[in-house]
Scaffold this active site. Sequence first.
Site, PDB file in Angstrom:
ATOM      1  N   GLY A  54       0.765  -1.065  -0.131  1.00  0.00           N
ATOM      2  CA  GLY A  54      -0.051   0.068  -0.135  1.00  0.00           C
ATOM      3  C   GLY A  54       0.785   1.411   0.103  1.00  0.00           C
ATOM      4  N   SER A  55       2.086   1.199   0.650  1.00  0.00           N
ATOM      5  CA  SER A  55       2.724   2.399   0.622  1.00  0.00           C
ATOM      6  C   SER A  55       3.292   2.727  -0.567  1.00  0.00           C
ATOM      7  CB  SER A  55       4.031   2.006   1.684  1.00  0.00           C
ATOM      8  OG  SER A  55       3.388   2.219   2.898  1.00  0.00           O
ATOM      9  N   SER A  96       6.802   4.143   4.248  1.00  0.00           N
ATOM     10  CA  SER A  96       6.544   2.990   4.817  1.00  0.00           C
ATOM     11  C   SER A  96       5.318   3.467   6.036  1.00  0.00           C
ATOM     12  CB  SER A  96       7.582   2.086   5.343  1.00  0.00           C
ATOM     13  OG  SER A  96       6.895   1.105   6.177  1.00  0.00           O
ATOM     14  N   SER A  98       3.976   1.914   8.385  1.00  0.00           N
ATOM     15  CA  SER A  98       4.229   1.261   9.620  1.00  0.00           C
ATOM     16  C   SER A  98       5.686   1.544   9.987  1.00  0.00           C
ATOM     17  CB  SER A  98       4.030  -0.385   9.727  1.00  0.00           C
ATOM     18  OG  SER A  98       5.005  -0.947   8.602  1.00  0.00           O
ATOM     19  N   ARG A 148      -2.494   0.472   3.440  1.00  0.00           N
ATOM     20  CA  ARG A 148      -3.443   0.743   1.866  1.00  0.00           C
ATOM     21  C   ARG A 148      -4.718   1.750   2.199  1.00  0.00           C
ATOM     22  NH1 ARG A 148      -4.371  -4.005   4.649  1.00  0.00           N
ATOM     23  NH2 ARG A 148      -6.570  -4.713   4.740  1.00  0.00           N
ATOM     24  N   GLU A 233      -5.878  -7.963  -1.036  1.00  0.00           N
ATOM     25  CA  GLU A 233      -6.027  -7.635   0.666  1.00  0.00           C
ATOM     26  C   GLU A 233      -7.164  -7.371   1.298  1.00  0.00           C
ATOM     27  OE1 GLU A 233      -2.385  -5.196   2.212  1.00  0.00           O
ATOM     28  OE2 GLU A 233      -2.113  -5.012   0.019  1.00  0.00           O
ATOM     29  N   HIS A 249      -0.544  -7.782 -26.262  1.00  0.00           N
ATOM     30  CA  HIS A 249       0.386  -8.342 -26.865  1.00  0.00           C
ATOM     31  C   HIS A 249       0.684  -9.684 -26.247  1.00  0.00           C
ATOM     32  CE1 HIS A 249       1.542  -4.857 -29.484  1.00  0.00           C
ATOM     33  NE2 HIS A 249       0.956  -4.249 -28.669  1.00  0.00           N
ATOM     34  N   LYS A 341       5.541 -11.736   8.009  1.00  0.00           N
ATOM     35  CA  LYS A 341       6.190 -10.573   8.375  1.00  0.00           C
ATOM     36  C   LYS A 341       6.857 -11.014   9.900  1.00  0.00           C
ATOM     37  CE  LYS A 341       4.281  -6.490   6.192  1.00  0.00           C
ATOM     38  NZ  LYS A 341       3.764  -5.294   6.430  1.00  0.00           N
TER      39      LYS A 341
HETATM   40  O1  PA5 Z   1      -1.620  -2.211   2.781  1.00  0.00           O
HETATM   41  C1  PA5 Z   1      -1.037  -3.262   3.426  1.00  0.00           C
HETATM   42  O2  PA5 Z   1      -1.451  -3.528   4.629  1.00  0.00           O
HETATM   43  C2  PA5 Z   1       0.415  -3.693   2.912  1.00  0.00           C
HETATM   44  O3  PA5 Z   1       0.236  -3.854   1.655  1.00  0.00           O
HETATM   45  C3  PA5 Z   1       1.408  -2.844   3.320  1.00  0.00           C
HETATM   46  O4  PA5 Z   1       1.351  -1.622   2.827  1.00  0.00           O
HETATM   47  C4  PA5 Z   1       2.657  -3.759   2.974  1.00  0.00           C
HETATM   48  O5  PA5 Z   1       2.646  -4.897   3.650  1.00  0.00           O
HETATM   49  C5  PA5 Z   1       3.850  -2.678   3.397  1.00  0.00           C
HETATM   50  O6  PA5 Z   1       3.785  -2.281   4.734  1.00  0.00           O
HETATM   51  P1  PA5 Z   1       4.186  -0.595   5.166  1.00  0.00           P
HETATM   52  O7  PA5 Z   1       3.131   0.054   4.295  1.00  0.00           O
HETATM   53  O8  PA5 Z   1       3.665  -0.506   6.540  1.00  0.00           O
HETATM   54  O9  PA5 Z   1       5.353  -0.542   4.839  1.00  0.00           O
END
Ligand code: PA5
Length: 347
Positions: A54-55, A96, A98, A148, A233, A249, A341
Amino acid sequence: MLDDPGALAAVDPHGARAALAGFPAQCRAAAAIEPPLLPSMKRPRVVVIAGMGGSASAGDLVAACSAERVEIPMFVHRGYGLPSVAWDEALVLAVSYSGNSAEIISAADTARARRLPFVAVTAGGALASLTEQRGLPCVRVPQGLMPRMALGYLFFPLARILRALDVDVVSGEEIQEALAVVEQLGAELAPERPLEVNEAKRLAVAIGSRWPAVYGGPVTGAVAYRWKTDFEENAKVFGLAGALPEMNHNTIEAWRTPLARDLHLVLLRDEREEPEIARRFTLLRDLAGPAAGGVSECRARGRSTLARLLSLTCLGQWASLYLAALRGVDPWSVPTLDEVKRRLREG
Ligand code: PA5
């Protein structure tokens, strides 16, 4: 059940609905966050945005908005370390939510080893601690969301940092337009709006038990990928994503197989798409549509690239939440991702 508040609350105990309903306000608050002072930094030769999941999608949005107006190359780096393009005069933006993604800590360490200018955007965690210890600039955003669902808090600070370095990803006027579009959609797609007039609910119902296969054009392709990851997710279903013209393609060939019946084709249209791309969407619909289990077309809103991309992103977020509800799964939790994780941390 999508029009029944009690049923929605039962599948969404952590309040993903509230997080999405708060997205317009989040964007407005995020757009007002002042970037940190970057006294010794100059306009970069290349920008590398390091992020995961998400980041990283905040980086994709920056790259998509930059594509037609910024001459500086932008790379979204999803992985450990940094790519070899991140050398002299490169700027590293580490994002990030988190602050604890191992890949992004690794990117920060590599930036330090290469003595590259570095700015972080995070809600806390190891990344925030590291910037404090090393005296590096960091935008701290509010905690409490799933990454996200924090796209606004991640995107707007990135854009502001870049603007402070004379890299104009999006203008103030375009930001205002995007905020208005997001607010309008927030009202249109919210749980209070019934199925008959709620595009996100209708889309979730149309997808039903099939898998979404989402295709955008050259600009909206980045959002197609974001839809795929939101479906994965939030609704815990496989998603496919791609972009025109590239999918013509390769992937187009797979649409003639019987498996296509299990897919729901979603086309992310954009009134600014080139006539060649519009023609390819028509062809895709003609060729793949009859084989698919169903087809939906969604239209971007707004004039600027940012408004158009954010409008489609909002629709995908809500559609994935409603699909989660229809499937009886909690859209907030990601237990398997958490387990990966945890196991990696344990070694
Ligand atoms: O949306 C989510 O929960 C994940 O896709 C996180 O973004 C991903 O695991 C990375 O973590 P973070 O965005 O805290 O770095």
